[in-house]
Every structure is written in C-alpha cells, then in structure tokens.
Scaffold this motif. Structure first.
Motif, PDB file in Angstrom:
ATOM      1  N   ALA A  66      56.907 -55.070 -47.556  1.00  0.00           N
ATOM      2  CA  ALA A  66      57.682 -53.963 -48.127  1.00  0.00           C
ATOM      3  C   ALA A  66      59.139 -54.329 -48.351  1.00  0.00           C
ATOM      4  CB  ALA A  66      57.583 -52.741 -47.209  1.00  0.00           C
ATOM      5  N   GLU A  67      59.695 -55.153 -47.460  1.00  0.00           N
ATOM      6  CA  GLU A  67      61.113 -55.486 -47.586  1.00  0.00           C
ATOM      7  C   GLU A  67      61.406 -56.389 -48.779  1.00  0.00           C
ATOM      8  OE1 GLU A  67      59.340 -58.258 -44.412  1.00  0.00           O
ATOM      9  OE2 GLU A  67      59.206 -56.134 -44.972  1.00  0.00           O
ATOM     10  N   ARG A  68      60.362 -56.896 -49.456  1.00  0.00           N
ATOM     11  CA  ARG A  68      60.581 -57.722 -50.646  1.00  0.00           C
ATOM     12  C   ARG A  68      60.117 -57.012 -51.925  1.00  0.00           C
ATOM     13  NH1 ARG A  68      58.415 -62.569 -48.101  1.00  0.00           N
ATOM     14  NH2 ARG A  68      56.975 -62.811 -49.845  1.00  0.00           N
ATOM     15  N   SER A 109      61.125 -51.401 -54.264  1.00  0.00           N
ATOM     16  CA  SER A 109      61.531 -50.204 -53.517  1.00  0.00           C
ATOM     17  C   SER A 109      62.623 -50.500 -52.508  1.00  0.00           C
ATOM     18  CB  SER A 109      60.328 -49.605 -52.793  1.00  0.00           C
ATOM     19  OG  SER A 109      59.326 -49.204 -53.697  1.00  0.00           O
ATOM     20  N   ALA A 110      62.576 -51.674 -51.894  1.00  0.00           N
ATOM     21  CA  ALA A 110      63.555 -52.020 -50.862  1.00  0.00           C
ATOM     22  C   ALA A 110      64.950 -52.170 -51.441  1.00  0.00           C
ATOM     23  CB  ALA A 110      63.134 -53.299 -50.156  1.00  0.00           C
ATOM     24  N   MET A 132      66.375 -47.309 -47.694  1.00  0.00           N
ATOM     25  CA  MET A 132      65.023 -47.746 -48.005  1.00  0.00           C
ATOM     26  C   MET A 132      64.410 -48.722 -46.995  1.00  0.00           C
ATOM     27  SD  MET A 132      63.928 -45.884 -50.320  1.00  0.00           S
ATOM     28  CE  MET A 132      62.368 -46.736 -50.547  1.00  0.00           C
ATOM     29  N   PRO A 133      65.131 -49.717 -46.492  1.00  0.00           N
ATOM     30  CA  PRO A 133      64.493 -50.572 -45.480  1.00  0.00           C
ATOM     31  C   PRO A 133      63.994 -49.772 -44.279  1.00  0.00           C
ATOM     32  CG  PRO A 133      66.464 -51.629 -46.329  1.00  0.00           C
ATOM     33  CD  PRO A 133      66.457 -50.231 -46.883  1.00  0.00           C
ATOM     34  N   LEU A 185      60.927 -47.459 -45.492  1.00  0.00           N
ATOM     35  CA  LEU A 185      59.688 -48.212 -45.701  1.00  0.00           C
ATOM     36  C   LEU A 185      59.057 -48.605 -44.366  1.00  0.00           C
ATOM     37  CD1 LEU A 185      60.845 -50.458 -48.672  1.00  0.00           C
ATOM     38  CD2 LEU A 185      59.130 -48.640 -48.800  1.00  0.00           C
TER      39      LEU A 185
END
Length: 316
Positions: A40-42, A45-46, A134-135, A138
């Motif tokens: 998710a962090e890539r 959205s992040a 976001m981070p 997520l």
C-alpha cells in the motif's frame, strides 16, 4: 476452481479503493483476499494529499452520492485521528463559490462561509473538511481488514481469468488500462513536494497563482505542497524544475513556505476516465467480475461510497 474458493472474494488492487472495498466486504461476512502488485505504501493512494473534495471525477451526480456516503464515515473516523489517520481540518477552497459547494455537498457541511481577505487574497470559501494522512490511513485499513478475517497478499495479476475465485473485484486503478484491457483509463500525473512545516495549521487549495494550481496540506510528516495535473504523462520520477515551480506557487500564498526545508518529492499517476466504472460483469464461465476503477483524483473522496456499492454488486 479450487476447493473452497467458491465462497471467497478476491479484490485485485491494494490502494485505498481496493482496501476499502475489501474491508466493506469482509465486514459483511465475506471471505476476502486482496491481491496487490505493490504494498500500500507504494501505491498512488499513498502519494495523495489527501483532502475530501471532488477532483477530476465523473459522473458528478453519482460521485456526489458516493462522496457524501464517504463523508459520513470520515467524520466518524476523525474522532480517532491518531488511529485512523483522518481528522477534520479547516482551510480555504480558492476560486470556489458558495453555490458550487452547496450543490456538491447538499448542505452537509455546516460552517461554510466566504473566506476573509486575511485568509485568502481572492474569492474563496472557508470550510472544515476531512484531511487524511494516507500512510496512516492505509495501514489502518489493512489492520481493520485483517481483524475482520481478510488477507492481503503481494501478487501481480496479468489476466483476471487467472484469479481462482467465483467473485473478483477489480480495483486496479490505472492498471485496468492493460488488465481489462480498458484504454480509456489514462494517467494524470501529479507531483508533490513535502517540506518541513513552518507552522501552518490550515490547508489551502487555489487555482489562482500564475502557472497553475497550488495547494498545501499540513500532515504529520510535513507540509505537502502541490501540484500538477499532466494528462497522459507516465513518468514516476520527480522533475526538479516542476518541484521548484510548486514551491514558488505555494510560497506566493504563504511566504514562509519559501524557506522551508525540503523533505521529499513524490509523484502519483491519477487513474482518470471519462466516468468511473462501477459495474458487475458475468463472464462466460459464470464468474462475476465487479469493476471499481477510474476515480481520477477523487479516490479518497468517494472510496467508502463506491466500496459499499461494489459490495452490493458482488453479492448480486
């Protein structure tokens, strides 16, 4: 189809749309597995700012419904900002009229008012909106999904027919361009600069500065400055000249930004489409594919509303 997979839903895509959709399905009692090409962090959205407000999304009438349903959730999550990454924050929507805002929000936002000359040099609205780190958000989505029994796997998919599940939910964003394939999905490149916050507590979005839009969002990791909207641009690498222009435009709005130390550069490719594709498709082999992609720059804004509708479509 393998044993036991008839009851399972596989969500392809691990950004905010995919994780939110998977969470809604899991909390409705479905066995859910998320297949994500990247952690998710890539994901795009992040990189998002991310302010609850419509941006580059069609059709407007449906987006309004999805956004207001999402607003209900974000207002609830904002009671626990340290946990969820969501907080209600005040700021200025530049070049936005009251009629436009009321039409979009159906008078759901109390306290909307014209910005004062001290708050903004042009015409704008003062508003209190959800602002999402976001981070953190997520990570919270994934944790809540796993608590509900969902599983997240890093797994690339080159063909939806490869997914051994009776119900597949396609939340691949820009990836849908080749996966479906759907050539109508196009990138709108957004570049951001993160600087050390010089003490700014309110956000601002403006289309007024020469050279394009400017916005800044105070987040726990620094002040996020933007931005760009380059259509059909695929480069994931930050451009130094673009970064300098972003800082310059933001500093024209708040001079203290000019001397702020740069912490990071970010690029995200928004998955734009003429209209969001949120639809159920029954394949010849009986499998159900629910498409939920093409949210442009408003994925965070409509995530919960779209997730709930996708869950209904998945359940038939």
């Amino acid at each position: 189809m393998e044993t036991g997979e008839g009851d399972e839903v596989v969500v392809v895509g691990g950004g905010v749309i995919g994780l939110t959709t998977a969470l809604v399905l899991a909390e409705r009692g479905r066995r859910v597995r998320v297949w994500a090409r990247d952690p998710a962090e890539r994901t795009t959205s992040a990189v998002a700012g991310a302010l609850w407000w419509p941006y580059r999304i069609e059709p407007v009438a449906l987006a309004r419904v999805w956004a207001l349903r999402s607003l209900d959730v974000y207002e609830e999550l904002a009671a626990r900002p340290g946990e969820t990454g969501v907080r209600m924050a005040e700021g200025v929507l530049g070049e936005t009229g009251m009629d436009e805002a009321v039409a979009w929000t159906a008078s759901r936002l109390p306290g909307l008012r014209a910005a004062t000359a001290e708050e903004y040099r042009g015409a704008g609205l003062w508003a209190r909106l959800p602002l999402i780190d976001m981070p953190a958000h997520l990570a919270w989505l994934r944790g809540r999904l796993e608590s509900a029994g969902g599983v997240v796997e890093e797994r690339a998919v080159s063909d939806l027919a490869q997914v051994p599940a009776r119900i597949v939910v396609n939340c691949t964003g820009l990836g849908a361009r080749t996966l479906v394939p759907d050539p109508s999905v196009r990138p709108v490149r957004g570049q951001l600069v993160v600087v050390e916050n010089p003490g700014i507590r309110t956000w601002l979005v403006s289309t007024g500065p020469p050279g394009g839009m400017a916005y800044f969002f105070p987040q726990p990791g620094g002040l996020v400055l933007g931005g760009t909207a380059e259509e059909d641009a695929w480069s994931p690498e930050p451009d130094p000249a673009t970064a300098e222009a972003i800082v310059r435009r933001c500093a024209a709005l708040r001079p203290e930004i000019a001397g702020a130390r740069i912490l990071a550069h970010r690029v995200g490719l928004r998955p734009a489409r003429d209209a969001v594709r949120l639809a159920r498709e029954v394949r010849p082999d009986g499998r159900v594919v629910v498409h939920n992609y093409g949210h442009g720059g408003a994925g965070v804004t409509v995530a919960w509303g779209c997730a709930r509708e996708a869950a209904v479509l998945a359940e038939g």
